[in-house]
Design an enzyme around this catalytic site. Structure first.
Site, PDB file in Angstrom:
ATOM      1  N   ASP A   1      -6.002  -0.277 -13.813  1.00 36.81           N
ATOM      2  CA  ASP A   1      -6.168  -1.203 -12.446  1.00 36.81           C
ATOM      3  C   ASP A   1      -7.758  -1.890 -13.065  1.00 36.81           C
ATOM      4  O   ASP A   1      -9.024  -1.693 -12.764  1.00 36.81           O
ATOM      5  CB  ASP A   1      -7.084  -0.157 -11.455  1.00 36.81           C
ATOM      6  CG  ASP A   1      -6.337  -1.202  -9.834  1.00 36.81           C
ATOM      7  OD1 ASP A   1      -6.302  -2.114 -10.202  1.00 36.81           O
ATOM      8  OD2 ASP A   1      -5.726   0.042  -9.323  1.00 36.81           O
TER       9      ASP A   1
ATOM     10  N   ASP B   1      -4.782  -7.962  -7.131  1.00 41.95           N
ATOM     11  CA  ASP B   1      -4.579  -7.030  -7.608  1.00 41.95           C
ATOM     12  C   ASP B   1      -3.667  -6.058  -7.692  1.00 41.95           C
ATOM     13  O   ASP B   1      -2.210  -6.705  -8.030  1.00 41.95           O
ATOM     14  CB  ASP B   1      -4.996  -6.279  -6.109  1.00 41.95           C
ATOM     15  CG  ASP B   1      -4.866  -4.604  -6.490  1.00 41.95           C
ATOM     16  OD1 ASP B   1      -5.678  -4.308  -7.722  1.00 41.95           O
ATOM     17  OD2 ASP B   1      -5.665  -3.718  -5.225  1.00 41.95           O
TER      18      ASP B   1
ATOM     19  N   HIS C   1      -1.134  -2.299   0.607  1.00 41.72           N
ATOM     20  CA  HIS C   1      -2.804  -2.505   1.553  1.00 41.72           C
ATOM     21  C   HIS C   1      -2.579  -3.832   1.732  1.00 41.72           C
ATOM     22  O   HIS C   1      -2.336  -4.665   0.662  1.00 41.72           O
ATOM     23  CB  HIS C   1      -3.481  -2.640   1.172  1.00 41.72           C
ATOM     24  CG  HIS C   1      -4.119  -2.780  -0.643  1.00 41.72           C
ATOM     25  ND1 HIS C   1      -4.749  -3.755  -1.045  1.00 41.72           N
ATOM     26  CD2 HIS C   1      -4.218  -2.070  -1.907  1.00 41.72           C
ATOM     27  CE1 HIS C   1      -5.151  -3.888  -2.307  1.00 41.72           C
ATOM     28  NE2 HIS C   1      -4.573  -2.487  -2.636  1.00 41.72           N
TER      29      HIS C   1
ATOM     30  N   HIS D   1      -9.202  -4.128   1.185  1.00 41.84           N
ATOM     31  CA  HIS D   1      -8.484  -3.062   2.076  1.00 41.84           C
ATOM     32  C   HIS D   1      -8.150  -4.426   3.647  1.00 41.84           C
ATOM     33  O   HIS D   1      -9.114  -3.947   3.859  1.00 41.84           O
ATOM     34  CB  HIS D   1      -8.389  -1.508   1.952  1.00 41.84           C
ATOM     35  CG  HIS D   1      -7.873  -0.904   0.601  1.00 41.84           C
ATOM     36  ND1 HIS D   1      -7.204   0.103   0.704  1.00 41.84           N
ATOM     37  CD2 HIS D   1      -8.498  -1.261  -0.440  1.00 41.84           C
ATOM     38  CE1 HIS D   1      -7.197  -0.059  -0.654  1.00 41.84           C
ATOM     39  NE2 HIS D   1      -7.456  -0.808  -1.243  1.00 41.84           N
TER      40      HIS D   1
ATOM     41  N   GLU E   1       1.608  -0.976  -4.466  1.00 33.19           N
ATOM     42  CA  GLU E   1       1.242   0.362  -5.754  1.00 33.19           C
ATOM     43  C   GLU E   1       1.756   1.731  -5.582  1.00 33.19           C
ATOM     44  O   GLU E   1       0.735   2.074  -5.310  1.00 33.19           O
ATOM     45  CB  GLU E   1      -0.338   0.072  -5.675  1.00 33.19           C
ATOM     46  CG  GLU E   1      -1.216   0.505  -4.767  1.00 33.19           C
ATOM     47  CD  GLU E   1      -2.606   0.203  -5.151  1.00 33.19           C
ATOM     48  OE1 GLU E   1      -2.962   0.413  -5.769  1.00 33.19           O
ATOM     49  OE2 GLU E   1      -3.617  -0.610  -4.416  1.00 33.19           O
TER      50      GLU E   1
ATOM     51  N   GLU F   1       1.575  -2.113 -10.142  1.00 31.25           N
ATOM     52  CA  GLU F   1       1.185  -2.681  -8.630  1.00 31.25           C
ATOM     53  C   GLU F   1       0.902  -3.784  -9.081  1.00 31.25           C
ATOM     54  O   GLU F   1       0.702  -4.588 -10.402  1.00 31.25           O
ATOM     55  CB  GLU F   1      -0.506  -1.979  -8.413  1.00 31.25           C
ATOM     56  CG  GLU F   1      -1.406  -2.918  -7.152  1.00 31.25           C
ATOM     57  CD  GLU F   1      -2.598  -2.610  -6.619  1.00 31.25           C
ATOM     58  OE1 GLU F   1      -3.345  -2.038  -8.080  1.00 31.25           O
ATOM     59  OE2 GLU F   1      -3.078  -3.239  -5.819  1.00 31.25           O
TER      60      GLU F   1
HETATM   61 MN    MN Z   1      -5.225  -1.836  -7.788  1.00 30.11          MN
HETATM   62 MN    MN Z   2      -4.459  -2.275  -4.344  1.00 30.51          MN
END
Ligand code: MN
Ligand code: MN
Length: 295
Positions: free
Chosen positions: A82, A93, A153, A161, A186, A281
């Site tokens: 990630d 992200d 998020h 977040h 995700e 994600e």
């Molecule tokens: Mn992530």
């Molecule tokens: Mn994330």
């Protein structure tokens, strides 16, 4: 919202992620993986939005390499990588699960399919609960379980977040997607025999600033300023202090900042029945007609 920065961060994140997907990481240590991917981000003129996460098998999220971490990737490991890229605090992200054991191919594909199905229904006004519903349905139809207490998020400048959650199951109390917000979706997937819930583990190697309140200890206040200048409110890890501090000293100062509650530590998240977890994600911005997937 700085669309240009979101788009440029996303391009870099996607390129780095695809290189990660193609590469065979077997025999590499998690330290080598994190350092290599982070340097690929920096090489492209951006910053890391958070330490690269290399969460293995039943660890669903929030593990990054300790300094010189010797944990080594095996042929049988399920590796969730990630990564986060930021430009002026605007974040991309994204995550990919890599695995060289064909036993887990269908688990990895379930996470990817759930993400694709979610992306294909997105436009302004879509309800987050309906995204959760399609994610859950996709995963269950393939014979797996979603992790119910992990979610996507909303994102904001220097904030990963930002308050809104995109669930991985149908859930009440939903909101509708807005056009001037970036979000991450995700899906996390485990086997049927997993519980489909993560719990906190003991290890904590990702941190973030919660307050800039001085501690009145000059050395730890110097670290506090270093964190704010380099990472702002975004997550960081011990490895990122070692050009400035010796490891033992950095650890001691960090522990002091945690004790003073100006820094918080994120525990690793483990599948409750220790079953393997896959993740996929993307970061996206909804439009009137569909969606801009930045990553
Ligand atoms: Mn992530
Ligand atoms: Mn994330």
């Amino acid at each position: 919202m700085q669309v240009e920065d979101y788009i440029n961060a996303g391009k870099i994140a996607a390129e780095v992620r695809e290189n990660v997907r193609k590469k065979n990481w077997v025999g590499k240590t998690v330290f080598e993986i994190c350092e290599e991917i982070e340097s690929e981000i920096i090489k492209r003129g951006a910053k890391c939005a958070f330490p690269v996460n290399t969460s293995l098998n039943e660890v669903a999220a929030h593990y990054t390499a300790e300094p010189d971490d010797q944990k080594t990737i095996l042929e049988t490991d399920l590796v969730k990588i990630d990564l986060g890229v930021q430009i002026n605090g605007y974040i991309a992200d994204t995550a990919v699960t890599v695995c060289y054991d064909p036993r887990y191919d269908s688990l990895v594909n379930a996470a990817e399919d759930a993400l694709q199905n979610a992306m294909s229904m997105i436009k302004i006004g879509v309800k987050a609960s309906d995204i959760g519903r399609i994610i859950e349905k996709t995963i269950r139809q393939l014979g797996f379980k979603p992790i119910v207490n992990l979610s996507g998020h909303s994102l904001d400048q220097y904030t990963i977040h930002a308050g809104k959650s995109i669930p991985n199951i149908w859930s009440i109390g939903s909101f509708s997607l807005s056009g001037n917000t970036a979000y991450a979706c995700e899906p996390f997937v485990t086997l049927e025999k997993g519980l489909g819930i993560v719990r906190e583990g003991k290890i904590k190697n990702i941190f973030s600033l919660v307050s800039r309140k001085k501690t009145k200890n000059s050395e730890s206040d110097e670290m506090l300023d270093f964190i704010w200048e380099n990472f702002n409110q975004l997550p960081f890890t011990l490895r990122w202090f070692l050009k400035k501090w010796e490891e033992r000293k950095a650890r001691e100062l960090l522990e002091f900042l945690i004790k003073k509650k100006v820094v918080k530590a994120y525990p690793v998240l483990l599948e409750a029945r220790a079953q393997p977890v896959a993740q996929a994600e993307h970061t996206f911005i909804p439009t009137d007609t569909d969606v801009t997937i930045t990553t």
